[in-house]
Design a protein around this motif. Structure first.
Motif, short mmCIF file in Angstrom:
data_model
loop_
_atom_site.label_atom_id
_atom_site.label_comp_id
_atom_site.label_asym_id
_atom_site.label_seq_id
_atom_site.Cartn_x
_atom_site.Cartn_y
_atom_site.Cartn_z
N CYS A 48 0.87 -1.18 0.00
CA CYS A 48 0.00 0.00 0.00
C CYS A 48 0.90 1.22 0.00
O CYS A 48 1.59 1.47 1.00
CB CYS A 48 -0.93 0.00 1.21
N ALA A 50 0.65 5.01 -0.01
CA ALA A 50 -0.24 6.16 0.15
C ALA A 50 0.52 7.41 -0.27
O ALA A 50 1.43 7.86 0.42
CB ALA A 50 -0.72 6.26 1.58
N GLU A 54 -3.18 11.35 -2.05
CA GLU A 54 -4.20 10.52 -1.39
C GLU A 54 -4.30 10.88 0.10
O GLU A 54 -5.41 10.98 0.65
CB GLU A 54 -3.85 9.05 -1.54
N ARG A 58 -7.60 12.34 2.00
CA ARG A 58 -8.21 11.69 3.17
C ARG A 58 -8.22 12.64 4.37
O ARG A 58 -9.22 12.70 5.10
CB ARG A 58 -7.41 10.43 3.53
N ARG A 97 -8.05 -5.30 1.92
CA ARG A 97 -8.39 -3.99 2.50
C ARG A 97 -8.08 -4.02 4.00
O ARG A 97 -8.72 -4.76 4.74
CB ARG A 97 -9.85 -3.63 2.26
N SER A 99 -8.16 -2.30 7.61
CA SER A 99 -8.99 -1.30 8.30
C SER A 99 -8.77 -1.40 9.80
O SER A 99 -8.35 -2.45 10.32
CB SER A 99 -10.47 -1.51 7.97
N TRP A 111 -10.95 3.73 9.55
CA TRP A 111 -10.11 4.07 8.39
C TRP A 111 -9.82 2.79 7.62
O TRP A 111 -9.55 1.74 8.21
CB TRP A 111 -8.81 4.73 8.82
N ARG A 112 -9.82 2.91 6.27
CA ARG A 112 -9.56 1.74 5.42
C ARG A 112 -8.61 2.14 4.29
O ARG A 112 -8.73 3.21 3.71
CB ARG A 112 -10.86 1.20 4.81
N TRP A 113 -7.67 1.23 4.04
CA TRP A 113 -6.73 1.44 2.94
C TRP A 113 -6.64 0.14 2.14
O TRP A 113 -6.47 -0.95 2.69
CB TRP A 113 -5.36 1.85 3.44
N LYS A 114 -6.71 0.29 0.81
CA LYS A 114 -6.63 -0.86 -0.09
C LYS A 114 -5.18 -1.23 -0.32
O LYS A 114 -4.34 -0.36 -0.61
CB LYS A 114 -7.31 -0.54 -1.42
N CYS A 115 -4.89 -2.51 -0.21
CA CYS A 115 -3.52 -3.01 -0.39
C CYS A 115 -3.50 -3.94 -1.60
O CYS A 115 -4.25 -4.94 -1.65
CB CYS A 115 -3.06 -3.76 0.85
#
Length: 260
Positions: A48, A50, A54, A58, A97, A99, A111-115
């Protein structure tokens, strides 16, 4: 100029389909305005990245400064926080994802981040393991250094304690010796004072004795002369003379008149 960065590695225990928790390792690289994540379960790996755009987007959505957003993410992905619910769910196409939840102003937020799946899972996993090994070596060296420092400080403390005891004993001996000498000098002075007092008393007594004897001799001589003078006179003349003297010297009587 190279960006300042920090590294963390978190071991997360996440239940899978109600089964016992399976660990995953989350390695974070933190910059002032962005961060990178590398995640592995030992078999597969995910990444991921970021970007600043981005992170800025956020942070704007949450009404936060970028630096505060990055610091909060580092806090929850650098150490597993109690009370926070972590998840690492499927996002399709082999992606995941990540979180986590946190409390803010009485509300539970997520909070969520796509990996994305790593193009080289073996390399990504090896990099995470290398980081863990390096961190372990660094920590081990630090522990050894701390233990050596502690042992050195312990030895120095024991030396200081022994020296302090020696100084205390020497002080006690010195005070005892000085006190003994002082008592000896004091007693000697007292003895000399007593001798001087006795000598002075004897001198005063010696000076007074001749004067008392002289006064006694004069008194005895005077009494003898007086007695001799009285014995040479005629007793009858003395009586007559005394009577005449009394008659001549007797004052006349005054007549007292009483008022009616």
């Amino acid at each position: 100029m190279e960006e300042t960065k920090k590294h963390t590695c978190l071991k997360l225990l996440i239940p899978v389909n109600g089964e016992p928790k399976e660990p995953i390792f989350v390695k974070g690289t933190w910059f002032p305005t962005r961060f990178d994540l590398a995640i592995t379960d030992g078999l597969n790996a995910w990444l991921c990245n970021a970007s600043e755009e981005e992170v800025n987007q956020r942070a704007s959505q949450w009404d936060q400064p970028v630096s505060e957003y990055v610091q909060l993410a580092e806090r929850y992905l650098g150490f597993q926080q109690p009370g926070s619910i972590y998840d690492f769910a499927d996002a399709g196409d082999g992606h995941k994802r990540l979180s986590w939840t946190f409390e803010k102003e009485g509300m539970t937020l997520q909070w969520r981040w796509k990996c994305k799946q790593s193009p080289n899972c073996k390399k990504t996993t090896a990099e995470i393991l290398d980081f863990l090994m390096d961190a372990n070596i660094t920590l081990s060296e630090e522990v050894v250094r701390k233990n050596e420092l502690y042992e050195n400080m312990k030895v120095e403390a024991e030396k200081s304690l022994a020296q302090s005891e020696r100084v205390a004993n020497a002080k006690a001996e010195f005070e005892s010796e000085i006190y003994t000498k002082f008592l000896g000098v004091l007693n000697s002075k007292k003895s000399k004072l007593r001798d001087l007092r006795d000598q002075l008393s004897k001198q005063v007594t010696a000076r007074r004795s001749p004067q008392v004897e002289e006064d006694t001799d004069k008194t005895e001589s005077f009494d003898e002369e007086s007695f001799n003078d009285d014995s040479d006179e005629d007793p009858q003349k003395d009586v007559a003379g005394s009577s005449k003297g009394v008659s001549k010297n007797k004052p006349p009587r005054r007549k007292i008149t009483r008022l009616a």
